[in-house]
Design an enzyme around this catalytic site. Structure first.
Site, mmCIF file in Angstrom:
data_model
loop_
_atom_site.group_PDB
_atom_site.id
_atom_site.type_symbol
_atom_site.label_atom_id
_atom_site.label_comp_id
_atom_site.label_asym_id
_atom_site.label_seq_id
_atom_site.Cartn_x
_atom_site.Cartn_y
_atom_site.Cartn_z
ATOM 1 N N ASP A 1 10.105 -11.723 10.664
ATOM 2 C CA ASP A 1 9.562 -11.395 11.977
ATOM 3 C C ASP A 1 10.276 -10.149 12.483
ATOM 4 O O ASP A 1 11.433 -10.192 12.893
ATOM 5 C CB ASP A 1 9.773 -12.568 12.940
ATOM 6 C CG ASP A 1 9.226 -12.285 14.337
ATOM 7 O OD1 ASP A 1 8.654 -11.199 14.558
ATOM 8 O OD2 ASP A 1 9.374 -13.164 15.210
ATOM 9 N N ASN B 1 0.816 -1.218 0.000
ATOM 10 C CA ASN B 1 0.000 0.000 0.000
ATOM 11 C C ASN B 1 0.852 1.272 0.000
ATOM 12 O O ASN B 1 0.503 2.256 -0.655
ATOM 13 C CB ASN B 1 -0.922 -0.007 1.221
ATOM 14 C CG ASN B 1 -1.933 1.115 1.226
ATOM 15 O OD1 ASN B 1 -2.677 1.296 0.267
ATOM 16 N ND2 ASN B 1 -1.976 1.874 2.304
ATOM 17 N N GLU C 1 7.619 -7.556 5.734
ATOM 18 C CA GLU C 1 6.295 -7.883 6.282
ATOM 19 C C GLU C 1 6.355 -9.248 6.951
ATOM 20 O O GLU C 1 7.045 -10.154 6.477
ATOM 21 C CB GLU C 1 5.277 -7.873 5.131
ATOM 22 C CG GLU C 1 3.971 -8.575 5.377
ATOM 23 C CD GLU C 1 3.153 -7.923 6.483
ATOM 24 O OE1 GLU C 1 2.533 -8.673 7.257
ATOM 25 O OE2 GLU C 1 3.141 -6.683 6.570
ATOM 26 N N CYS D 1 -2.104 3.225 14.364
ATOM 27 C CA CYS D 1 -3.521 3.030 14.685
ATOM 28 C C CYS D 1 -3.744 3.045 16.194
ATOM 29 O O CYS D 1 -4.810 2.663 16.670
ATOM 30 C CB CYS D 1 -4.046 1.734 14.073
ATOM 31 S SG CYS D 1 -3.135 0.255 14.533
#
Length: 512
Positions: A420, A374, A393, A467
């Site tokens: 990780d 993204n 990732e 977030c």
């Protein structure tokens, strides 16, 4: 912090309430219940008058028992100084509050009537299920006020945990205020006494499903189909064995194959469905051009159901898509992939992150928690063929998806690795080539482990997308101690009408 003005979405209409507003709230069915004696006392107790002094970080009103506070029965309470967190109340208001939960250090309650001084930012909630459904909790408040409140939450946490304020506050990023949510899990339960199925989110602070007919937060392709889904499930032989609907929606792109419908639902069935039930589902889904999946067990058991003889089932999943037109990018994903739920905010967020990194042709960028690309792919466009982007990732499947998306968009200056990130990975070949800039988009738990080895990347500029403002503030302190300066920070209204705070921050290495 300077006050900010946010944009107003044309999809949002608000209505001003009367001078007083009665809010009808059903009895709360709490997961962790107090003793039976306390439950009876709270159930029988009359609402109490309180002055709302402020807001908690999740958007609930805060009140305090005063000295010699007189309850409705004339008894003088000994709760002087005890806080009450009041749902549906706003600062400055006088409210009658029904206490729903009493603990040693605080109480919780619902504002059942605003008796005086209604906050001028109070509005009539657009959804008829607001107050019962737990899907959102701030519809009684103007969206502009919500986003400014979220910025104040971020500002307070940065000061509290890192003793810092950014050099510049960013204009809040806002998008559609209603009908924005393209991913969700909806509970399902058949109620034999009512001969109907319930489909939707859980009630507030409860394991019970709210009785919904529609949802104004969900994308209308699903939000206004809830009543039809309830009717469909009620007709199935296995209506008692449908536990959940997982939905994912993409954008409709006319140039894509007909088989790739932009709406997908995974039906979580606790036992195999009969042929008759599957036929009913197929008719319903085919009429709406939706993708249909059944999931009898774990994620590996998800099976796509052909709706027509022409459907290609050679792969487990059909595809969904979204675009970032600013960078001429189309992303492909499957229904179980993580994607941002608000497409309009995501477009603005990716552009803001790219702008903040201020990239130049030929630079190297590291994207941590890169998902399906993204951020990586827009960054790759900006650094050009002479630059490069490394995406890292934890999920191998998402890493593969990111590489596929890069190839599909004609991008060949990216590399993606599955790793990780909670363990120091600076000994990996991809990690020791040096980076000019770094982007990090961690889960709610933040990136504390990464903060311990991040200086080894020696990036001049860092953009952190968060977030959870609490973990962003915690990690900000670590970055400051490592010689970075917080130049910019701001919030993004990814989840309007909820207390969820999405934020972004830019850090710059201080010259020695």
């Amino acid at each position: 912090m300077q006050p900010t003005d946010s944009k107003t979405s044309t999809s949002d209409t608000t209505e001003q309430p009367n001078e007083t507003q009665t809010i009808t709230i059903p009895p709360s069915k709490k997961k962790s219940k107090p003793s039976s004696k306390t439950r009876r006392r709270l159930k029988d107790a009359e609402p109490l008058p309180f002055a709302i002094d402020g807001l908690s970080h999740d958007g609930r009103g805060v009140a305090v028992y005063g000295n010699g506070f007189v309850e409705a029965d004339g008894h003088i309470t000994d709760k002087h100084g005890k806080k009450i967190f009041v749902s549906f109340a706003l600062p400055g208001e006088s409210a009658l509050v029904k206490i729903t939960n009493s603990r040693t250090s605080f109480e919780e309650g619902d504002a059942v009537n605003i008796t005086a001084n209604p906050n001028p930012e109070r509005v009539v909630p657009p959804c008829p299920h607001f107050g019962v459904c737990g899907g959102c909790n701030l519809q009684h408040w103007q969206p502009e006020a919500q986003i400014n409140f979220k910025q104040s939450v971020l500002a307070e946490m940065l000061v509290h945990q890192a003793n810092v304020a950014p050099d510049h506050w960013l204009e809040p990023v806002v998008g559609d205020r209603l009908g924005y949510r393209t991913k969700a899990r909806l509970g399902v339960r058949y109620v034999a006494k009512k001969e109907t199925a319930l489909v939707g989110f859980r009630e507030r602070s409860s394991n019970f499903l709210a009785e919904l007919n529609e949802c104004h937060i969900l994308d209308p392709r699903i939000g206004f189909e809830i009543e039809n889904l309830k009717t469909l499930i009620s007709t199935l032989e296995s209506r008692n064995k449908i536990a959940q609907l997982e939905l994912a929606m993409g954008e409709y792109l006319p140039e894509l194959p007909d088989g790739d419908q932009p709406v997908a639902l995974i039906v979580r069935n606790l036992e195999p469905l009969s042929d008759a039930d599957i036929d009913k589902l197929k008719v319903f889904f085919a009429a709406r051009n939706w993708q249909l999946y059944l999931q009898p067990k774990g994620a590996d058991s998800i099976q796509r159901i052909a709706l027509t003889a022409a459907d290609d089932l050679s792969e487990q999943f059909g595809r969904l898509y979204y675009q970032l037109p600013e960078y001429d990018l189309t992303f492909e994903f499957i229904p179980t992939d993580f994607t941002q739920v608000n497409l309009s905010v995501n477009r603005q967020m990716t552009k803001l992150a790219c702008d903040l990194l201020d990239l130049k042709a030929g630079e190297r960028v590291l994207d941590l928690f890169s998902g399906l690309g993204n951020f990586s792919l827009p960054l790759a466009r900006l650094v050009g063929e002479t630059g490069s982007v490394v995406g890292v990732e934890g999920s191998e499947a998402m890493t593969i998806r990111a590489a596929d998306n890069a190839r599909r968009n004609g991008i060949n200056n990216t590399e993606f690795y599955s790793q990780d990130l909670t363990h120091d990975c600076t000994d990996k070949p991809w990690a020791n080539q040096g980076f000019d800039a770094l982007l990090i988009d961690p889960p709610r738990s933040g990136a504390w482990e990464i903060m311990q080895y991040l200086p080894k990347f020696n990036a001049e500029r860092i953009v952190y997308v968060s977030c959870n403002p609490a973990t962003l503030a915690r990690d900000t302190k670590a970055l400051l101690e490592q010689g970075y300066r917080l130049t910019h920070a701001g919030v993004m209204d990814m989840f309007c009408h909820t207390g969820h705070v999405e934020s972004i921050a830019r850090f710059e290495k201080v010259s020695a």
